[in-house]
Design a protein around this motif. Structure first.
Motif, PDB file in Angstrom:
ATOM      1  N   MET A  86       0.843  -1.174   0.000  1.00 61.60           N
ATOM      2  CA  MET A  86       0.000   0.000   0.000  1.00 61.60           C
ATOM      3  C   MET A  86       0.892   1.241   0.000  1.00 61.60           C
ATOM      4  SD  MET A  86      -3.042   1.380   0.141  1.00 61.60           S
ATOM      5  CE  MET A  86      -4.052  -0.038   0.367  1.00 61.60           C
ATOM      6  N   PRO A  87       0.705   2.140  -0.945  1.00 59.42           N
ATOM      7  CA  PRO A  87       1.501   3.381  -0.956  1.00 59.42           C
ATOM      8  C   PRO A  87       1.173   4.250   0.257  1.00 59.42           C
ATOM      9  CG  PRO A  87       0.404   3.040  -3.060  1.00 59.42           C
ATOM     10  CD  PRO A  87      -0.145   2.023  -2.111  1.00 59.42           C
ATOM     11  N   ILE A  88       2.165   4.917   0.749  1.00 60.65           N
ATOM     12  CA  ILE A  88       1.989   5.860   1.861  1.00 60.65           C
ATOM     13  C   ILE A  88       2.363   7.243   1.363  1.00 60.65           C
ATOM     14  CG2 ILE A  88       2.842   6.574   4.124  1.00 60.65           C
ATOM     15  CD1 ILE A  88       3.088   3.654   4.831  1.00 60.65           C
ATOM     16  N   TYR A  89       1.510   8.206   1.711  1.00 56.38           N
ATOM     17  CA  TYR A  89       1.729   9.592   1.324  1.00 56.38           C
ATOM     18  C   TYR A  89       1.728  10.456   2.575  1.00 56.38           C
ATOM     19  CZ  TYR A  89       0.625  14.259  -0.407  1.00 56.38           C
ATOM     20  OH  TYR A  89       0.646  15.601  -0.651  1.00 56.38           O
ATOM     21  N   VAL A  90       2.803  11.174   2.812  1.00 56.98           N
ATOM     22  CA  VAL A  90       2.901  12.116   3.919  1.00 56.98           C
ATOM     23  C   VAL A  90       2.549  13.474   3.335  1.00 56.98           C
ATOM     24  CG1 VAL A  90       4.384  13.120   5.687  1.00 56.98           C
ATOM     25  CG2 VAL A  90       4.705  10.728   4.985  1.00 56.98           C
ATOM     26  N   GLY A  91       1.352  13.954   3.641  1.00 57.86           N
ATOM     27  CA  GLY A  91       0.829  15.131   2.979  1.00 57.86           C
ATOM     28  C   GLY A  91       1.290  16.453   3.544  1.00 57.86           C
ATOM     29  N   GLU A  92       1.655  16.493   4.808  1.00 53.76           N
ATOM     30  CA  GLU A  92       2.071  17.758   5.398  1.00 53.76           C
ATOM     31  C   GLU A  92       3.084  17.495   6.501  1.00 53.76           C
ATOM     32  OE1 GLU A  92      -1.232  20.025   6.815  1.00 53.76           O
ATOM     33  OE2 GLU A  92      -2.146  20.172   4.838  1.00 53.76           O
ATOM     34  N   PHE A  93       4.211  18.136   6.386  1.00 57.00           N
ATOM     35  CA  PHE A  93       5.186  18.147   7.469  1.00 57.00           C
ATOM     36  C   PHE A  93       6.022  19.407   7.294  1.00 57.00           C
ATOM     37  CE2 PHE A  93       7.632  16.428   4.060  1.00 57.00           C
ATOM     38  CZ  PHE A  93       8.940  16.798   4.295  1.00 57.00           C
ATOM     39  N   SER A  94       6.572  19.865   8.377  1.00 64.86           N
ATOM     40  CA  SER A  94       7.401  21.062   8.329  1.00 64.86           C
ATOM     41  C   SER A  94       8.077  21.225   9.679  1.00 64.86           C
ATOM     42  CB  SER A  94       6.550  22.287   8.009  1.00 64.86           C
ATOM     43  OG  SER A  94       7.382  23.393   7.766  1.00 64.86           O
ATOM     44  N   ALA A  95       8.769  22.322   9.839  1.00 64.26           N
ATOM     45  CA  ALA A  95       9.381  22.689  11.116  1.00 64.26           C
ATOM     46  C   ALA A  95       9.440  24.208  11.169  1.00 64.26           C
ATOM     47  CB  ALA A  95      10.783  22.106  11.235  1.00 64.26           C
ATOM     48  N   ILE A  96       9.153  24.740  12.322  1.00 59.22           N
ATOM     49  CA  ILE A  96       9.186  26.189  12.469  1.00 59.22           C
ATOM     50  C   ILE A  96      10.620  26.678  12.234  1.00 59.22           C
ATOM     51  CG2 ILE A  96       9.600  26.317  14.967  1.00 59.22           C
ATOM     52  CD1 ILE A  96       6.967  28.363  13.134  1.00 59.22           C
ATOM     53  N   ARG A  97      10.773  27.706  11.451  1.00 59.16           N
ATOM     54  CA  ARG A  97      12.096  28.119  10.986  1.00 59.16           C
ATOM     55  C   ARG A  97      12.991  28.642  12.101  1.00 59.16           C
ATOM     56  NH1 ARG A  97      12.261  33.800   9.795  1.00 59.16           N
ATOM     57  NH2 ARG A  97      10.193  34.735   9.836  1.00 59.16           N
TER      58      ARG A  97
END
Length: 83
Positions: free
Chosen positions: A1-12
């Motif tokens: 099953m494909p996995i998609y990480v739609g949103e990630f980030s880090a405060i600058r």
């Protein structure tokens, strides 16, 4: 099953360049497991922006490229265009 990480980030303005290290580490994991991913808010809000310095009071894009921006662009460059 494909996995998609739609949103990630880090405060600058995370201390000690930890935003860069966090981004580097999670992208390496995503790539290792062949998960698809999208960086959240490339230009949506200055807090997530890789084009702004680590200074929280700096509201203008950085002159040149930040380490976070270089990191993302190095991974983006590996994408293959559909034929």
């Amino acid at each position: 099953m494909p996995i998609y990480v739609g949103e990630f980030s880090a405060i600058r303005w995370a201390p000690d360049n930890s935003a860069y290290y966090y981004l580097r580490d999670v992208i390496e994991l995503f790539e290792e497991y062949e998960w698809n991913w999208t960086y959240h808010a490339f230009r949506e809000w200055h807090g997530w922006s890789v084009e702004h310095s680590e200074d929280p009071d700096d509201y203008e894009p950085f002159e040149g490229e930040t380490d976070r921006e270089k990191l993302l662009k190095s991974w983006f460059a590996l994408n293959k265009k559909p034929s």
